[in-house]
Design an enzyme around this catalytic site. Structure first.
Site, PDB file in Angstrom:
ATOM      1  N   PHE A 149      18.357  53.639  36.386  1.00 10.94           N
ATOM      2  CA  PHE A 149      17.886  54.126  35.745  1.00 10.94           C
ATOM      3  C   PHE A 149      18.680  53.686  33.974  1.00 10.94           C
ATOM      4  O   PHE A 149      17.668  53.564  33.124  1.00 10.94           O
ATOM      5  CB  PHE A 149      19.217  55.486  35.273  1.00 10.94           C
ATOM      6  CG  PHE A 149      20.161  54.507  35.413  1.00 10.94           C
ATOM      7  CD1 PHE A 149      20.718  54.659  34.125  1.00 10.94           C
ATOM      8  CD2 PHE A 149      21.372  54.380  35.838  1.00 10.94           C
ATOM      9  CE1 PHE A 149      22.579  54.175  33.543  1.00 10.94           C
ATOM     10  CE2 PHE A 149      22.530  54.088  36.259  1.00 10.94           C
ATOM     11  CZ  PHE A 149      23.463  53.726  34.634  1.00 10.94           C
ATOM     12  N   LYS A 173       7.885  56.002  40.823  1.00  9.05           N
ATOM     13  CA  LYS A 173       8.561  56.672  40.676  1.00  9.05           C
ATOM     14  C   LYS A 173       9.800  56.509  40.400  1.00  9.05           C
ATOM     15  O   LYS A 173      10.844  56.023  40.209  1.00  9.05           O
ATOM     16  CB  LYS A 173       9.205  57.047  42.328  1.00  9.05           C
ATOM     17  CG  LYS A 173       9.713  58.780  42.228  1.00  9.05           C
ATOM     18  CD  LYS A 173      11.102  58.858  41.880  1.00  9.05           C
ATOM     19  CE  LYS A 173      12.376  58.424  42.782  1.00  9.05           C
ATOM     20  NZ  LYS A 173      13.340  58.848  41.639  1.00  9.05           N
ATOM     21  N   ARG A 177      16.690  60.572  35.817  1.00 15.23           N
ATOM     22  CA  ARG A 177      17.662  60.117  34.761  1.00 15.23           C
ATOM     23  C   ARG A 177      16.833  59.780  33.002  1.00 15.23           C
ATOM     24  O   ARG A 177      17.203  60.328  32.233  1.00 15.23           O
ATOM     25  CB  ARG A 177      18.817  59.747  35.504  1.00 15.23           C
ATOM     26  CG  ARG A 177      20.077  59.726  36.419  1.00 15.23           C
ATOM     27  CD  ARG A 177      21.065  59.242  36.887  1.00 15.23           C
ATOM     28  NE  ARG A 177      21.380  59.301  37.455  1.00 15.23           N
ATOM     29  CZ  ARG A 177      22.434  58.960  38.396  1.00 15.23           C
ATOM     30  NH1 ARG A 177      22.206  57.912  37.810  1.00 15.23           N
ATOM     31  NH2 ARG A 177      22.523  58.325  39.314  1.00 15.23           N
ATOM     32  N   SER A 226      20.697  50.558  43.026  1.00 10.58           N
ATOM     33  CA  SER A 226      21.861  49.849  44.326  1.00 10.58           C
ATOM     34  C   SER A 226      21.669  49.725  45.809  1.00 10.58           C
ATOM     35  O   SER A 226      20.515  49.862  46.231  1.00 10.58           O
ATOM     36  CB  SER A 226      22.852  51.677  43.993  1.00 10.58           C
ATOM     37  OG  SER A 226      22.568  52.064  44.952  1.00 10.58           O
ATOM     38  N   CYS A 281      22.262  44.997  36.228  1.00  8.40           N
ATOM     39  CA  CYS A 281      22.009  44.340  36.812  1.00  8.40           C
ATOM     40  C   CYS A 281      23.029  43.116  36.299  1.00  8.40           C
ATOM     41  O   CYS A 281      23.295  42.794  37.694  1.00  8.40           O
ATOM     42  CB  CYS A 281      20.808  44.527  37.773  1.00  8.40           C
ATOM     43  SG  CYS A 281      19.613  43.766  36.987  1.00  8.40           S
TER      44      CYS A 281
END
Ligand code: NAD
Length: 494
Positions: A149, A173, A177, A226, A281
């Protein structure tokens, strides 16, 4: 309420989907639209369209593909404000930050505009008498991207321009969100002249992801998200024979030496820790203060963190928007509370922040925790919010050992006025991307992006030359003209 559909074979479609999920405006704390969640049959439909498109796209010339990329790049420029608005409304980040991710993503398209050079093969003349060898690379087929997201446009752009420019067709894909940016990207590709079916967007959740991972028609999967999901994606997709690149989470450390310009370091640390509400990140979540740098650094950070203006991302003058969901807000608040309980000093406390006029928004203020230690949850967990922890150490060697013992290895930085420590740091630290007096060292598009350890599962970094390698496979051709008699010995050069 508006429903965000899939984009398959050059058109918006509900396909066979009936399930939906709400898409929130994090500043208002309320859903602004809903997104369709794909069933496995919808993934089949997208893969079939992409497979059909591959039959001709694979055959398209380099100049045709490059032409599309140039046109797409211009459309990204023209639609920058619209895209930034979409990103901010679903993610929450401030508009300038959203523009920043568009610019960094666009740089990948610019790299893809030069794909003819990046795809050049090799040629060896006269490897044996009358024999030449040449090598070239070909696309894999239908490839898929599964994205997080926090960068609704930049992270998908790490993938599809290179995949498409190298001759593959793509099924994206995006995060459920933040689905709207990918929809506009699909329309821009169509306007740029990309044939139907080359770029497809399937919205969805785990059901869609699993269908992608298992699909026999997909040759490769690029994942960013994640670490637990990166491990899952890598294991499941490689089990069905796919090529996989899977980038995971992070806990990035910035080391500050006493010989650094502390005002400069604190300035950059503040932006790197709290920009985008810490949801990057490459955000710095741990400052490592060496020796006498600690007290003064924390004082300046305290001043700067308190000055940050928090509010809706689309309103002028705000430095930081909300976090993405109420659950993320609660996670951040809980992490600060646990930090205090476990012995950290809460120097700046963002837990109680309220933004006037937005009582239900997912806002949480910047928090600064001092005297964090490696045993604490605030050190071990990827909080992924506006929380900066400060660990105190005595030497550079101690700082390097701390970073190397951390399971993540995405990015790190050192702030120093001296080359000796900086050089030792970059050689010894077990991290993929390193900044010297640069807090968020995201590599340019013509290098590749990738961490070490739990920040990258498998061995394939993303975009740049590694991206070209990932989305293609090599052929080596050995040629002799004219024919001469064959011997029965193993071929050697003569
Ligand atoms: P996430 O892992 O929850 O989701 C990423 C993608 O995986 C989404 O498309 C989501 O729909 C899908 N997904 C989620 N749960 C799933 C499950 N159980 N099974 C199958 N698919 C699932 O990540 P996020 O919260 O969207 O993004 C934040 C995370 O991404 C952070 O950990 C951050 O560090 C990481 N991230 C890493 C990089 C990098 O370059 N290393 C870049 C951006 C974000």
């Amino acid at each position: 309420m508006k429903t965000i559909e899939h984009w398959i074979n050059g058109t918006a479609t509900t396909a066979g989907s009936t399930r939906t999920a709400p898409v929130y405006d994090p500043a208002a704390g309320r859903p602004r639209s809903e997104v369709l969640l794909a069933e496995p049959s919808d993934v089949d439909t997208a893969v079939a369209a992409a497979g059909k498109a591959f039959e001709t796209w694979d055959d398209s010339s380099l100049s045709q593909r490059t032409k599309v990329m140039f046109a797409f790049r211009e459309l990204l420029v023209r639609h920058e404000d619209e895209l930034a608005g979409i990103i901010s409304s679903e993610h929450g980040k401030v508009l300038d930050d959203a523009r920043g991710e568009i610019v960094r993503g666009r740089e990948i398209v610019e790299y893809a505009c030069g794909i003819a050079d990046a795809l050049k093969g090799g040629f060896s003349d006269q490897v044996s008498r009358d024999v030449d060898v040449h090598s070239f690379r070909q696309p894999l087929g239908v490839v898929a991207g599964i994205t997080p997201f926090n960068f609704p446009i930049m992270v998908p752009l790490w993938m599809h321009p290179i995949a498409i420019a190298t001759g593959n067709t793509f099924v994206l894909k995006p995060s459920e969100r933040v689905p709207s940016a990918s929809r506009l990207v699909a329309e821009l590709y169509a306007e740029a002249g990309l044939p139907d079916g080359v770029f497809n967007v399937v919205n969805g959740d785990k059901v869609a992801v699993d269908a992608i991972l298992d699909h026999p028609g997909i040759a490769a999967v690029s994942f960013v998200g994640s670490t637990p999901i990166a491990k899952y994606v890598h294991e499941r997709a490689t089990a069905t024979g796919k090529r996989v690149q899977a980038l995971g989470g992070a806990k990035n450390h910035a080391v500050v030496l006493p010989d650094a310009d502390l005002e400069y370091a604190a300035n950059h640390l503040t932006a790197a820790a709290f920009g985008s509400a810490g949801q990057r990140c490459m955000a710095i979540s741990i400052g490592v203060a060496v020796g006498s740098a600690g007290d003064e650094l924390v004082e300046i950070l305290k001043r700067k963190a308190t000055e940050i203006k928090v509010g809706p991302g689309h309103e002028d003058g705000n430095d930081m928007g909300p976090v993405v969901t109420q659950a993320a807000r609660e996670r951040v608040i809980g992490s600060v509370a646990l930090g205090a309980e476990q012995g950290a000093t809460v120097v700046v406390d963002g837990r109680e922040l309220r933004v006037d006029g937005h009582p239900e928004g997912f806002f949480v203020g910047p928090s600064l925790l001092d005297h964090v230690t490696p045993e604490m949850s605030a050190y071990r967990e990827e909080i992924f919010g506006p929380v900066l922890g400060i660990v105190r150490v005595s030497t550079v060697d101690e700082a390097i050992a701390l970073i190397n013992a951390n399971p993540y290895g995405n990015g790190t930085a050192i702030f120093t006025g001296g080359g000796e420590a900086a050089r030792r740091f970059q050689r010894e630290v077990k991290v993929g991307m390193i900044g010297v007096n640069v807090p968020i060292p995201v590599p340019m598009s013509y290098y590749s992006f990738g961490g070490w350890k739990d920040s990258l599962i498998g061995d394939s970094p993303i975009h740049g030359p590694e991206g070209v390698r990932f989305y293609t496979r090599a052929k080596v051709v050995t040629t002799r003209w004219p024919h001469s008699a064959a011997g029965f010995n193993f071929p050697t050069s003569s």
